[in-house]
Write an enzyme that holds these catalytic residues in place. Structure first.
Site, PDB file in Angstrom:
ATOM      1  N   ASP A 283       0.878  -1.101   0.060  1.00  0.00           N
ATOM      2  CA  ASP A 283      -0.075  -0.047  -0.127  1.00  0.00           C
ATOM      3  C   ASP A 283       0.783   1.281   0.063  1.00  0.00           C
ATOM      4  O   ASP A 283       1.840   1.387  -0.662  1.00  0.00           O
ATOM      5  CB  ASP A 283      -0.887  -0.051   1.019  1.00  0.00           C
TER       6      ASP A 283
ATOM      7  N   TYR B  31      -1.970  10.925   0.636  1.00  0.00           N
ATOM      8  CA  TYR B  31      -2.458  10.699  -0.835  1.00  0.00           C
ATOM      9  C   TYR B  31      -2.326  11.956  -1.945  1.00  0.00           C
ATOM     10  O   TYR B  31      -1.807  11.808  -2.673  1.00  0.00           O
ATOM     11  CB  TYR B  31      -3.797  10.244  -0.968  1.00  0.00           C
TER      12      TYR B  31
ATOM     13  N   HIS C   7      -5.155  -7.494   0.703  1.00  0.00           N
ATOM     14  CA  HIS C   7      -4.372  -6.340   0.653  1.00  0.00           C
ATOM     15  C   HIS C   7      -3.650  -5.995   1.863  1.00  0.00           C
ATOM     16  O   HIS C   7      -2.421  -5.550   1.755  1.00  0.00           O
ATOM     17  CB  HIS C   7      -5.371  -5.035   0.186  1.00  0.00           C
TER      18      HIS C   7
END
Length: 395
Positions: free
Chosen positions: A182, A316, A373
């Site tokens: 990630d 992000y 994930h």
């Protein structure tokens, strides 16, 4: 990199009772929306899931147990590039252990990495051999958990990668390896590209480059076409959180710091595989590996008590800003040895051909039969086995 405090200070978590009482009060006073109009997650986190999570959080959950587990581990803080960085540092009892720095992602924290500490530092107790031992360093990303929130822009994966190299140097490690998935994969990839002195190789469990540059990857085989289709599905119906945090993190941040239930819903709405596994842990009593009700709420509570929902979302935005400033110029290629493990429940199953195209220095690749994930969280023993295998040739 400017250093203003070269000391490494012991750290422990001590949350005031008043903060826990406030958390309970805020959950109790939530105004619930009506039930979704569909039978799946296509409108978002389902009401039954989040109601049961809130019930568990207020009636069955005990933060003090998580606090005790954290405080039983060697935790520290040190100032790097003007920011106080929190990290866990567990040395192996075995000689010649290979130092390893592991980076978590979003919506995770050091909580998602706790399960790999034992298998990596004490492999003989987990089916491995003493020669496979690691010293493990697990930092909290800037703006996450117990690390400082950045007070200015610029903490993108490249800058964090340089901070991690300084952290390992400061800990006295002259040769080490790095791992991440990630957001942690972005940092670990940047470390591989920068190739700081001492870094011997990297291992990843997420191919982040494919999300933004899939057109450059082959789509001839069945596995390649399946991965491409999964990415397209993610882009069209699964990337709402990604777009919001990459473009307007401050906007969602108000809800994340005002309501624990809003925070929980936002963080559960990640990828489809993980969502349904987490949902079942609350509504069906069927946890998937380490994705238990307790550990999920441990992670949520770290975000809530540290008030880092908005700061973490900004990571992000920082990644997007860094890519825009690069103006299409690719970073230096990773020339260090690269290992990669594909987990079947990942957002997309990266085929070997994509890894060979992205990392010509690929030295290890494997596809495993379970996990998604949040590999370290869900299948810590399996990920630890993969990390051992990936770095065995570098010892």
């Amino acid at each position: 990199m400017t250093m203003t405090d070269l000391t490494i200070r012991p750290f422990a978590v001590h949350v005031p009772d008043g903060d826990l009482a406030d958390l309970q009060r805020r959950i109790a006073t939530i105004r619930w929306p009506s039930k979704e109009l569909v039978a799946d997650r296509s409108q978002g986190v389902q009401l039954a899931t989040i109601r049961e999570l809130a019930r568990y959080w207020t009636t069955d959950y005990d933060w003090r147990e998580c606090e005790a587990r954290l405080n039983a581990l060697p935790q520290f803080k040190t100032e790097i590039d003007g920011e106080d960085i929190h990290f866990i540092h567990v040395r192996s009892r075995h000689e010649n252990a290979l130092p390893l720095i592991i980076t978590h992602g979003w919506p995770g924290s050091v909580i998602e990495m706790l399960g790999v500490i034992g298998p990596l530092t004490d492999p003989t107790a987990h089916g491995g051999h003493a020669v496979d031992a690691f010293d493990v360093v697990i930092p909290s990303l800037p703006g996450y958990g117990f690390s400082d929130e950045p007070t200015s822009v610029g903490w993108d994966p490249g800058r964090i990668a340089r901070a991690w190299a300084e952290l390992m140097r400061r800990l006295g490690y002259t040769r080490y390896v790095a791992q991440g998935g990630d957001q942690g994969a972005a940092v670990t990839d940047a470390m591989g590209s920068q190739a700081p002195a001492g870094l011997a190789g990297i291992h990843l469990n997420f191919l982040r480059q494919a999300l933004g540059n899939v057109s450059s990857l082959p789509a001839d085989s069945e596995a390649e076409r399946a991965a491409l289709a999964a990415i397209n599905t993610f882009r069209t119906s699964g990337s709402g959180y990604f777009l919001e945090q990459a473009t307007r993190p401050q906007t969602i941040g108000y809800a994340l710091l005002a309501s624990p239930v809003a925070l929980a819903a936002w963080m559960l709405d990640h990828d489809t595989d993980s969502y349904y596994k987490i949902s079942r842990a609350f509504t069906g009593g069927q946890p998937s590996g380490g994705l238990t009700r307790e550990s999920i709420v441990d992670n949520l509570t770290v975000y809530w008590l540290t008030g880092t929902g908005a700061a973490a979302a900004r990571s992000y935005w920082e990644t997007g800003r860094a890519q825009a400033l690069a103006a299409g110029q690719a970073p230096p290629p990773v020339k260090l040895p690269v290992g990669f493990t594909t987990f079947p429940g990942e957002v997309f199953r990266a085929p070997r051909s994509w890894l060979e195209k992205s990392y010509p220095s690929l030295t290890y690749f494997n596809e495993v039969d379970r996990g998604g994930h949040f590999a370290a969280w869900e299948e810590p023993e399996l990920l630890a086995t993969e990390i051992r295998a990936a770095f065995r040739s570098l010892r």
